[in-house]
Design a protein around this motif. Structure first.
Motif, PDB file in Angstrom:
ATOM      1  N   GLN A  72     -12.138   5.801   5.420  1.00 25.19           N
ATOM      2  CA  GLN A  72     -11.546   4.440   5.196  1.00 25.19           C
ATOM      3  C   GLN A  72     -10.635   4.676   3.949  1.00 25.19           C
ATOM      4  N   CYS A  73      -9.400   4.194   4.106  1.00 28.81           N
ATOM      5  CA  CYS A  73      -8.505   4.266   2.903  1.00 28.81           C
ATOM      6  C   CYS A  73      -8.842   3.065   1.853  1.00 28.81           C
ATOM      7  N   ARG A  74      -8.861   3.433   0.739  1.00 24.88           N
ATOM      8  CA  ARG A  74      -9.196   2.490  -0.393  1.00 24.88           C
ATOM      9  C   ARG A  74      -8.175   1.370  -0.575  1.00 24.88           C
ATOM     10  N   ALA A  75      -7.132   1.901  -0.319  1.00 26.36           N
ATOM     11  CA  ALA A  75      -6.057   0.999  -0.842  1.00 26.36           C
ATOM     12  C   ALA A  75      -5.701  -0.147   0.577  1.00 26.36           C
ATOM     13  N   CYS A  76      -5.891   0.395   1.840  1.00 27.32           N
ATOM     14  CA  CYS A  76      -5.289  -0.901   2.612  1.00 27.32           C
ATOM     15  C   CYS A  76      -6.567  -0.900   3.741  1.00 27.32           C
ATOM     16  N   GLY A  77      -7.501   0.132   3.753  1.00 28.27           N
ATOM     17  CA  GLY A  77      -8.719  -0.472   4.465  1.00 28.27           C
ATOM     18  C   GLY A  77      -8.727   0.097   5.877  1.00 28.27           C
ATOM     19  N   HIS A  78      -7.620   0.765   6.151  1.00 32.10           N
ATOM     20  CA  HIS A  78      -7.349   1.664   7.572  1.00 32.10           C
ATOM     21  C   HIS A  78      -8.385   2.546   7.495  1.00 32.10           C
ATOM     22  N   ARG A  79      -9.129   2.699   8.810  1.00 29.40           N
ATOM     23  CA  ARG A  79      -9.926   3.656   9.345  1.00 29.40           C
ATOM     24  C   ARG A  79      -9.324   4.709   9.990  1.00 29.40           C
ATOM     25  N   PRO A  88      -3.598  12.188   3.005  1.00 32.30           N
ATOM     26  CA  PRO A  88      -3.316  10.640   2.628  1.00 32.30           C
ATOM     27  C   PRO A  88      -3.416   9.963   3.977  1.00 32.30           C
ATOM     28  N   CYS A  89      -3.752   8.578   3.796  1.00 36.36           N
ATOM     29  CA  CYS A  89      -3.699   7.524   4.744  1.00 36.36           C
ATOM     30  C   CYS A  89      -2.636   7.459   5.743  1.00 36.36           C
ATOM     31  N   PRO A  90      -2.660   7.736   6.957  1.00 31.54           N
ATOM     32  CA  PRO A  90      -1.411   7.669   7.995  1.00 31.54           C
ATOM     33  C   PRO A  90      -0.852   6.351   7.777  1.00 31.54           C
ATOM     34  N   GLN A  91      -1.474   5.136   7.627  1.00 27.92           N
ATOM     35  CA  GLN A  91      -0.923   3.969   7.403  1.00 27.92           C
ATOM     36  C   GLN A  91      -0.041   3.542   6.405  1.00 27.92           C
ATOM     37  N   CYS A  92      -0.683   3.865   5.157  1.00 26.01           N
ATOM     38  CA  CYS A  92       0.075   3.330   3.760  1.00 26.01           C
ATOM     39  C   CYS A  92       0.568   4.653   2.995  1.00 26.01           C
ATOM     40  N   GLY A  93       0.068   5.655   3.264  1.00 31.79           N
ATOM     41  CA  GLY A  93       0.400   7.020   2.856  1.00 31.79           C
ATOM     42  C   GLY A  93      -0.308   7.147   1.375  1.00 31.79           C
TER      43      GLY A  93
HETATM   44 ZN   LIG Z   1      -4.110   3.278   3.503  1.00 31.61          ZN
END
Ligand SMILES: [Zn+2]
Length: 113
Positions: A72-79, A88-93
């Motif tokens: 789970q991304c710490r920045a945006c919560g995307h799992r 890197p998170c695919p949602q927010c990078g």
């Molecule tokens: Zn993210």
């Protein structure tokens, strides 16, 4: 070798269980290995061959189930599914994730006789 000590502790657990159940042989074992556990499945499989020798688990069949890594991304919560904690998170990078699943290494089920 890391996997050998894991295999030996699995066999130890299985033997304990067999003793408790009054069984003299372990027939089947189901192992669960998470993609983020750091365990190499092929190496574990090989180590199991060695670990079961001369124990109640000798001759047992085992299967190794792979549990997908979930973070789970710490920045945006995307799992998302990942095998790499530094991806890197695919949602927010952004980089920086918490592990949600896939860190386990356990004996899930066992059949004794
Ligand atoms: Zn993210």
């Amino acid at each position: 070798m890391h996997e050998l000590s894991i295999a030996m502790s699995i066999v130890e657990l299985a033997e304990e269980y067999a003793h408790r159940e009054g069984a003299n042989h372990v027939r089947e074992m189901e192992l669960e290995v998470g993609e983020l556990s750091g365990v190499v499945v092929e190496a574990l499989d090989f180590a199991m061959e060695e670990a079961v020798t001369g124990t109640l688990c000798e001759g047992a069949r085992w299967t190794i189930q792979i549990v997908p890594g979930e973070v789970q991304c710490r920045a945006c919560g995307h799992r998302f599914h990942s095998r790499d904690l530094f991806a890197p998170c695919p949602q927010c990078g952004k980089a920086g994730v918490e592990v949600a699943d896939g860190e386990q290494m356990r004996l899930r089920s066992i059949v004794v006789e």
